[in-house]
Design a protein around this motif. Structure first.
Motif, PDB file in Angstrom:
ATOM      1  N   ALA A  97       0.841  -1.207   0.000  1.00  0.00           N
ATOM      2  CA  ALA A  97       0.000   0.000   0.000  1.00  0.00           C
ATOM      3  C   ALA A  97       0.875   1.255   0.000  1.00  0.00           C
ATOM      4  CB  ALA A  97      -0.928  -0.008   1.219  1.00  0.00           C
ATOM      5  N   ILE A  98       1.971   1.228   0.775  1.00  0.00           N
ATOM      6  CA  ILE A  98       2.877   2.384   0.806  1.00  0.00           C
ATOM      7  C   ILE A  98       3.490   2.587  -0.574  1.00  0.00           C
ATOM      8  CG2 ILE A  98       5.074   3.238   1.725  1.00  0.00           C
ATOM      9  CD1 ILE A  98       4.333   1.910   4.391  1.00  0.00           C
ATOM     10  N   ILE A 100       2.379   1.626  -3.519  1.00  0.00           N
ATOM     11  CA  ILE A 100       1.377   2.097  -4.477  1.00  0.00           C
ATOM     12  C   ILE A 100       1.063   3.571  -4.223  1.00  0.00           C
ATOM     13  CG2 ILE A 100      -1.042   1.879  -5.175  1.00  0.00           C
ATOM     14  CD1 ILE A 100      -0.811  -1.099  -4.808  1.00  0.00           C
ATOM     15  N   PHE A 101       0.946   3.929  -2.948  1.00  0.00           N
ATOM     16  CA  PHE A 101       0.617   5.312  -2.597  1.00  0.00           C
ATOM     17  C   PHE A 101       1.718   6.262  -3.062  1.00  0.00           C
ATOM     18  CE2 PHE A 101       0.810   8.838   0.507  1.00  0.00           C
ATOM     19  CZ  PHE A 101      -0.419   9.404   0.228  1.00  0.00           C
ATOM     20  N   VAL A 102       2.977   5.864  -2.833  1.00  0.00           N
ATOM     21  CA  VAL A 102       4.104   6.716  -3.241  1.00  0.00           C
ATOM     22  C   VAL A 102       4.128   6.850  -4.766  1.00  0.00           C
ATOM     23  CG1 VAL A 102       6.618   6.863  -3.315  1.00  0.00           C
ATOM     24  CG2 VAL A 102       5.471   6.246  -1.191  1.00  0.00           C
ATOM     25  N   ALA A 104       1.616   6.461  -6.835  1.00  0.00           N
ATOM     26  CA  ALA A 104       0.446   7.203  -7.305  1.00  0.00           C
ATOM     27  C   ALA A 104       0.585   8.692  -7.024  1.00  0.00           C
ATOM     28  CB  ALA A 104      -0.809   6.662  -6.631  1.00  0.00           C
ATOM     29  N   SER A 105       1.269   9.024  -5.919  1.00  0.00           N
ATOM     30  CA  SER A 105       1.412  10.435  -5.578  1.00  0.00           C
ATOM     31  C   SER A 105       2.357  11.146  -6.541  1.00  0.00           C
ATOM     32  CB  SER A 105       1.960  10.589  -4.156  1.00  0.00           C
ATOM     33  OG  SER A 105       1.147   9.886  -3.264  1.00  0.00           O
TER      34      SER A 105
ATOM     35  N   ALA B  46      -5.286  -0.511  -3.021  1.00  0.00           N
ATOM     36  CA  ALA B  46      -4.202  -1.442  -2.726  1.00  0.00           C
ATOM     37  C   ALA B  46      -4.771  -2.766  -2.227  1.00  0.00           C
ATOM     38  CB  ALA B  46      -3.276  -0.837  -1.673  1.00  0.00           C
ATOM     39  N   LEU B  56      -1.306   3.878   6.372  1.00  0.00           N
ATOM     40  CA  LEU B  56      -0.858   4.857   5.378  1.00  0.00           C
ATOM     41  C   LEU B  56      -0.826   6.266   5.982  1.00  0.00           C
ATOM     42  CD1 LEU B  56      -2.388   4.157   1.848  1.00  0.00           C
ATOM     43  CD2 LEU B  56       0.007   4.195   2.534  1.00  0.00           C
TER      44      LEU B  56
END
Lengths: 188, 168
Positions: A97-98, A100-102, A104-105, B46, B56
């Motif tokens: 998740a981290i 993907i988040f990084v 995507a950001s 995710a 997160l």
């Protein structure tokens, strides 16, 4: 919760692998994936056990699938089983998740990505609906039509109450659970 | 960390916690509202439990260590409670009251799954027919053909790709 399985409970290693796999799956709504992996493929749980354990996991505070993982791990292998199931479920997927988040950001949002995301989310939601319908099918007892109708009626009332914005879930539990208990208590 | 207290808000799954956590985190000035919305959206997309958007938030505040601390703080209290309640139920598995209570959980579980699935479809379809059709097809395929859920999601991704290519 039934103690009828005469098969060996899964080993810690098997629990770790299984819940790590579940952590990698489950895009939007893990419960349908848990059903597929634990009930359909591995047969570690039957339909009724699945519905009862998930229902308990939903009513208790915390994430429903994480509560399920803790309860099932503990049933199979005690506290070590619970810890292994939870770690396997959450730690790898937190890192994903981290990542993907990084990613995507930093990337700009594209209309193609948005469209793909939308379809995946609605399909995952459809899978949740299908799992819910399966749980209702398990509540149906052909020998006892009136009881089955009351069970299904309770579930549909929960669906309706759930749809009320903001107040949804607590109200659904507050009305649905006593009603479900009443239905089952009178069935004896 | 303070996430431990928040975990007890999470009655009934990830989406139920969002308003409480949002009010707390944004209200305390830890994260601004647009960042929170982005965190939540990506936590949904995710893989893994949707509730992982909470670590997160920890990541945004304190890097990987922040994420892991938040995760442990968020997971532990409900897990202890779940295991304790489950053990209590199993010890008294033959008591009629416990048997009734256990059976009562089944229609609740079914109703919540059905309700949350329908609500998510309604929210994310934005009133367009194609997403509704994709959701309906997934329901039918999963129920009738016992096709793995991941195949359905892959198929839905292809539909999304093709639809976007046609539209642009």
């Amino acid at each position: 919760m039934r103690e009828t399985q005469d098969v060996q409970p899964p080993s810690l290693r098997a629990i770790a692998l299984c819940f790590a796999e579940l952590g990698m799956r489950g895009f939007g709504g893990l419960a349908s994936q848990v059903h597929e992996v634990l009930v359909v493929r591995r047969k570690w749980l039957d339909e009724a056990d699945f519905a009862e354990t998930l229902g308990l996991g939903q009513i208790l505070p915390g994430g429903n699938v994480m509560n399920m993982a803790a309860m099932l791990g503990d049933r199979w292998r005690g506290w070590p089983g619970a810890v292994v199931a939870l770690l396997a479920l959450t730690v790898p997927s937190t890192f994903i998740a981290i990542a993907i988040f990084v990613a995507a950001s930093t990337a700009a949002s594209s209309p193609i990505l948005t469209s793909v995301e939308q379809m995946v989310v609605v399909a995952a939601s459809g899978a949740l609906v299908a799992t819910g319908l399966r749980a209702l099918r398990a509540a149906h007892d052909p020998q006892r039509r009136a009881l089955s109708a009351r069970r299904i009626g309770t579930a549909l009332l929960v669906v309706v109450l759930f749809a009320i914005p903001h107040a949804g879930l607590p109200v659904a539990f507050a009305v649905g659970l006593p009603l479900a208990i009443l239905v089952e208590a009178r069935a004896r | 960390m303070r996430a431990a207290g928040l975990s007890l808000f999470a009655v009934g799954g990830a989406s139920a916690t969002v308003p409480a956590i949002r009010a707390y985190v944004v209200g305390a000035g830890l994260v601004d509202a647009p960042t929170f919305a982005r965190i939540f959206a990506w936590g949904q997309i995710a893989p893994g439990p949707n509730i992982l958007y909470v670590p997160l938030v920890g990541y945004v505040l304190g890097g990987v260590a922040g994420a892991l601390i938040t995760l442990v703080a968020f997971v532990t209290p409900p897990a202890l409670l779940s295991v304790s309640v489950d053990r209590f139920f199993r010890r008294r598995a033959h008591a009629p009251a416990i048997a009734v209570l256990r059976r009562a959980f089944r229609p609740i579980a079914g109703g919540v799954l059905l309700g949350s699935g329908l609500l998510l479809i309604a929210t994310f379809s934005h009133g367009r027919p194609l997403p509704v059709a994709v959701a309906a097809a997934t329901i039918a395929v999963v129920l009738a053909a016992n096709v793995g859920v991941l195949w359905c999601l892959g198929g839905a991704a292809v539909v999304g790709l093709v639809a976007a290519l046609i539209a642009h």
